[in-house]
Design a protein around this motif. Sequence first.
Motif, PDB file in Angstrom:
ATOM      1  N   UNK A  10     -11.240 -16.028  -7.727  1.00 22.54           N
ATOM      2  CA  UNK A  10     -12.004 -14.815  -7.406  1.00 22.54           C
ATOM      3  C   UNK A  10     -11.298 -13.568  -7.926  1.00 22.54           C
ATOM      4  N   UNK A  11     -12.071 -12.637  -8.458  1.00 28.79           N
ATOM      5  CA  UNK A  11     -11.548 -11.367  -8.963  1.00 28.79           C
ATOM      6  C   UNK A  11     -12.132 -10.245  -8.103  1.00 28.79           C
ATOM      7  N   UNK A  12     -11.254  -9.550  -7.377  1.00 25.53           N
ATOM      8  CA  UNK A  12     -11.658  -8.470  -6.473  1.00 25.53           C
ATOM      9  C   UNK A  12     -11.398  -7.134  -7.150  1.00 25.53           C
ATOM     10  N   UNK A  13     -12.398  -6.254  -7.127  1.00 28.43           N
ATOM     11  CA  UNK A  13     -12.248  -4.907  -7.667  1.00 28.43           C
ATOM     12  C   UNK A  13     -11.926  -3.968  -6.511  1.00 28.43           C
ATOM     13  N   UNK A  14     -10.806  -3.265  -6.600  1.00 28.98           N
ATOM     14  CA  UNK A  14     -10.362  -2.333  -5.565  1.00 28.98           C
ATOM     15  C   UNK A  14     -10.507  -0.915  -6.094  1.00 28.98           C
ATOM     16  N   UNK A  15     -11.394  -0.138  -5.482  1.00 30.09           N
ATOM     17  CA  UNK A  15     -11.704   1.201  -5.977  1.00 30.09           C
ATOM     18  C   UNK A  15     -11.507   2.240  -4.882  1.00 30.09           C
ATOM     19  N   UNK A  16     -11.479   3.500  -5.302  1.00 31.73           N
ATOM     20  CA  UNK A  16     -11.297   4.600  -4.365  1.00 31.73           C
ATOM     21  C   UNK A  16     -10.687   5.780  -5.085  1.00 31.73           C
ATOM     22  N   UNK A  17     -11.060   6.981  -4.667  1.00 28.17           N
ATOM     23  CA  UNK A  17     -10.566   8.177  -5.344  1.00 28.17           C
ATOM     24  C   UNK A  17      -9.113   8.458  -4.961  1.00 28.17           C
ATOM     25  N   UNK A  18      -8.468   9.292  -5.752  1.00 31.34           N
ATOM     26  CA  UNK A  18      -7.062   9.615  -5.568  1.00 31.34           C
ATOM     27  C   UNK A  18      -6.791  10.048  -4.131  1.00 31.34           C
ATOM     28  N   UNK A  19      -5.822   9.402  -3.510  1.00 31.54           N
ATOM     29  CA  UNK A  19      -5.451   9.756  -2.149  1.00 31.54           C
ATOM     30  C   UNK A  19      -6.165   8.963  -1.073  1.00 31.54           C
ATOM     31  N   UNK A  20      -7.084   8.086  -1.480  1.00 29.59           N
ATOM     32  CA  UNK A  20      -7.829   7.319  -0.472  1.00 29.59           C
ATOM     33  C   UNK A  20      -6.963   6.257   0.188  1.00 29.59           C
ATOM     34  N   UNK A  21      -5.917   5.807  -0.513  1.00 31.79           N
ATOM     35  CA  UNK A  21      -5.031   4.801   0.055  1.00 31.79           C
ATOM     36  C   UNK A  21      -5.206   3.420  -0.526  1.00 31.79           C
ATOM     37  N   UNK A  22      -5.872   3.314  -1.693  1.00 34.97           N
ATOM     38  CA  UNK A  22      -6.105   1.979  -2.250  1.00 34.97           C
ATOM     39  C   UNK A  22      -4.817   1.327  -2.721  1.00 34.97           C
ATOM     40  N   UNK A  23      -3.878   2.104  -3.273  1.00 35.46           N
ATOM     41  CA  UNK A  23      -2.608   1.509  -3.689  1.00 35.46           C
ATOM     42  C   UNK A  23      -1.807   1.049  -2.482  1.00 35.46           C
ATOM     43  N   UNK A  24      -1.869   1.813  -1.391  1.00 34.27           N
ATOM     44  CA  UNK A  24      -1.219   1.393  -0.148  1.00 34.27           C
ATOM     45  C   UNK A  24      -1.820   0.083   0.345  1.00 34.27           C
ATOM     46  N   UNK A  25      -3.143  -0.026   0.252  1.00 26.30           N
ATOM     47  CA  UNK A  25      -3.817  -1.259   0.655  1.00 26.30           C
ATOM     48  C   UNK A  25      -3.373  -2.418  -0.232  1.00 26.30           C
ATOM     49  N   UNK A  26      -3.276  -2.169  -1.540  1.00 26.71           N
ATOM     50  CA  UNK A  26      -2.850  -3.208  -2.463  1.00 26.71           C
ATOM     51  C   UNK A  26      -1.425  -3.678  -2.154  1.00 26.71           C
ATOM     52  N   UNK A  27      -0.547  -2.740  -1.893  1.00 23.32           N
ATOM     53  CA  UNK A  27       0.822  -3.106  -1.530  1.00 23.32           C
ATOM     54  C   UNK A  27       0.853  -3.906  -0.227  1.00 23.32           C
TER      55      UNK A  27
END
Length: 376
Positions: A10-27
């Motif tokens: 499965x390939x999940x696309x993680x999106x969100x504007x700058x500052x939304x916290x998507x990189x934090x979620x990825x980590x």
Amino acid sequence: MTPPRTQQIPVVVLAGFLGSGKTTLLNHLLRNRAGTRIGVIVNDFGSIEIDAMTVAGQVGSTVSLGNGCLCCAVDASELDTFLETLTRPSARLDVIVIEASGLAEPQELVRMLLASENPHILYGGLVEVVDAAEFDATRERHPEIDRHLAVADLVVLNKTDRVGEAEQDRLRKRVVELSGPAAVIAAVHGRIDPELLFDPALRPDGEEKIRQLTFEDLLREEAGHAHEDHLHAAYESVDFTSDTPMDPRRFMAFLDSRPEGLYRIKGFADFGAGDRDNKYALHAVGRFLRFVPQPWTRGEQRLTQLVMIGSGIDAGALRDGLAACRAEPLENPDAARASADTPDAERSMWGVLRYVRQEPDPDDVPVDVQEAAAEA
């Protein structure tokens, strides 16, 4: 020797504007992966935290994250190339996450995935991360967020600790209006249960059990059981089992009208007379649906077994809806066998077979996400 991989990744696309916290979620996913090997596709290695490692890379590079995971820094034109790299059996990955910022519009990434001819990947959903404290301001600066929410499969309303309860309720209602049937869950610091996005890996060779203690272990130990309970409280998981075959037409009607907030459906369906030779593996995420026929093994008990995952879903109503999809039992065994040979039995499977992947047509480019899902 590495065993051959038969399942699609499965390939999940993680999106969100700058500052939304998507990189934090990825980590967070990388630190709480529970043995799952994750492939990450990003623009910049610098945003990904690596346990006890400092990674410097350029676009077009692949690095090991030191825990069985891999990370690629790419631009949009290289996406197919790196998906091919990450889906090689030698990589032994269980899931791939694409951080969408800077690569392309999330909707365009979804189109690319659904139109991909790579036989080793499976669309895993579009996750849109929203900053609860800055949502209204973000919509003013980026009105396209409405379009992103409209095609999302799962919306993470992040940083809810920065708004009051009444404001959180208002924001949730507004996000639900914009995102339609998507599941919406609240989160703090991007902490969502990884099982929302992928299943924990089961390692038959025990390689995840016999190893040194890692930073991941320490973090999970530090989090404690209360933290895990909190994550599970953000969504519901509903199981359904039936030893009576499902009626294909009723089952497709159920799937076509599945309720808002139902994010994933996985499992196997037995269609009885519709196809005596195969069970049908079911993968549904958001609006996307696919069936994969698989031969019954000798002596295997013929069951329909499904798990449904979502937020704000009615477990009883889902089970009742599926129970109503069961085929009418035929008391006469000879009549049951004969029914499989009738034209009506074949026609009843047409709706299911529409979602069995065919060889892609290069001239058939999907015009939107929903149509793409239907064509896949």
